[in-house]
Design a protein around this motif. Structure first.
Motif, short mmCIF file in Angstrom:
data_model
loop_
_atom_site.label_atom_id
_atom_site.label_comp_id
_atom_site.label_asym_id
_atom_site.label_seq_id
_atom_site.Cartn_x
_atom_site.Cartn_y
_atom_site.Cartn_z
N LEU A 177 1.32 -0.82 -0.47
CA LEU A 177 -0.36 -0.51 -0.28
C LEU A 177 0.72 0.92 -0.37
O LEU A 177 1.69 1.55 0.86
CB LEU A 177 -0.54 0.48 1.36
N CYS A 178 0.49 2.27 -0.86
CA CYS A 178 1.23 3.09 -0.94
C CYS A 178 0.93 4.56 -0.99
O CYS A 178 -0.24 4.55 -1.05
CB CYS A 178 1.99 3.61 -2.74
N VAL A 179 1.59 5.31 0.61
CA VAL A 179 0.64 6.81 0.75
C VAL A 179 0.27 7.84 -0.44
O VAL A 179 -1.09 8.23 -0.38
CB VAL A 179 2.16 7.41 1.66
N ARG A 180 1.19 7.32 -1.18
CA ARG A 180 1.05 8.18 -2.23
C ARG A 180 -0.21 7.76 -3.82
O ARG A 180 -1.35 8.26 -4.08
CB ARG A 180 2.01 8.59 -3.65
N GLU A 181 0.15 6.65 -3.85
CA GLU A 181 -0.45 5.90 -5.20
C GLU A 181 -1.43 4.80 -5.07
O GLU A 181 -1.92 4.63 -5.74
CB GLU A 181 0.90 5.24 -6.44
N GLY A 182 -1.94 4.15 -3.76
CA GLY A 182 -2.64 3.62 -3.48
C GLY A 182 -1.96 2.03 -3.39
O GLY A 182 -0.90 2.12 -3.20
N VAL A 183 -2.55 0.71 -3.46
CA VAL A 183 -2.03 0.13 -3.73
C VAL A 183 -1.20 -0.55 -5.05
O VAL A 183 -2.06 -0.50 -6.22
CB VAL A 183 -3.32 -1.19 -3.50
N VAL A 184 0.01 -1.03 -5.16
CA VAL A 184 0.47 -1.48 -5.83
C VAL A 184 1.54 -2.93 -5.96
O VAL A 184 1.21 -3.02 -4.89
CB VAL A 184 1.91 -0.23 -6.06
N GLY A 185 1.94 -3.01 -6.90
CA GLY A 185 2.73 -4.21 -7.02
C GLY A 185 3.79 -4.54 -6.07
O GLY A 185 4.82 -2.86 -6.43
N GLU A 186 4.88 -4.47 -5.56
CA GLU A 186 5.87 -5.14 -4.97
C GLU A 186 7.00 -4.68 -6.01
O GLU A 186 8.03 -4.10 -5.55
CB GLU A 186 6.26 -6.67 -4.17
N SER A 187 7.18 -4.90 -7.10
CA SER A 187 8.09 -5.45 -8.02
C SER A 187 7.72 -3.01 -8.86
O SER A 187 9.06 -3.12 -9.62
CB SER A 187 8.92 -5.48 -9.28
N ASP A 188 7.04 -3.12 -8.98
CA ASP A 188 7.00 -1.30 -9.17
C ASP A 188 7.60 -0.55 -9.22
O ASP A 188 7.95 -0.45 -7.57
CB ASP A 188 5.80 -1.31 -9.44
N VAL A 189 7.50 0.34 -9.31
CA VAL A 189 8.67 1.54 -9.63
C VAL A 189 7.49 3.12 -9.45
O VAL A 189 7.70 3.07 -10.74
CB VAL A 189 9.83 1.49 -9.15
N CYS A 190 8.22 3.34 -9.39
CA CYS A 190 7.66 5.60 -9.80
C CYS A 190 9.02 6.18 -9.62
O CYS A 190 9.59 5.77 -8.90
CB CYS A 190 6.28 6.15 -9.40
N ARG A 191 9.05 7.71 -9.84
CA ARG A 191 9.59 8.88 -9.69
C ARG A 191 10.37 9.29 -8.59
O ARG A 191 10.51 9.09 -8.05
CB ARG A 191 9.70 9.99 -10.85
N ARG A 192 8.78 8.89 -7.67
CA ARG A 192 9.03 9.51 -6.27
C ARG A 192 9.52 8.08 -5.11
O ARG A 192 9.62 8.66 -3.86
CB ARG A 192 7.42 9.43 -5.50
#
Ligand code: SF4
Length: 72
Positions: free
Chosen positions: A31-46
């Motif tokens: 659970l990402c504070v910024r993006e919501g539910v995301v996969g373990e291996s995902d990644v973003c610029r933050r």
């Protein structure tokens, strides 16, 4: 210059080790504070590395011990 306690280049950026992620029990997602539910291996610029979320690899001992290995 202040020395870092960990090597930032020694890990792969992924949501599982991000400061903004929270573990969801019993699920492969986080659970990402910024993006919501995301996969373990995902990644973003933050992405920001949190060394306390790193899962260390297990070191296996070879089982070839003799009595001499345990004597002084
Ligand atoms: S989506 Fe971005 S900010 Fe959220 S946990 Fe993943 S890398 Fe971190």
């Amino acid at each position: 210059m202040r020395q870092k306690l960990y090597n930032k280049k020694d890990h792969t950026p992924q949501c599982a080790t991000c400061v903004h992620a929270r573990v969801i029990d019993g699920d492969a997602d986080v659970l990402c504070v910024r993006e919501g539910v995301v996969g373990e291996s995902d990644v973003c610029r933050r992405y920001e590395y949190d060394p306390l979320k790193r899962k260390p690899t297990k070191h296996r001992l070879s089982g070839d011990f003799s009595a001499e290995d345990f004597s002084l």
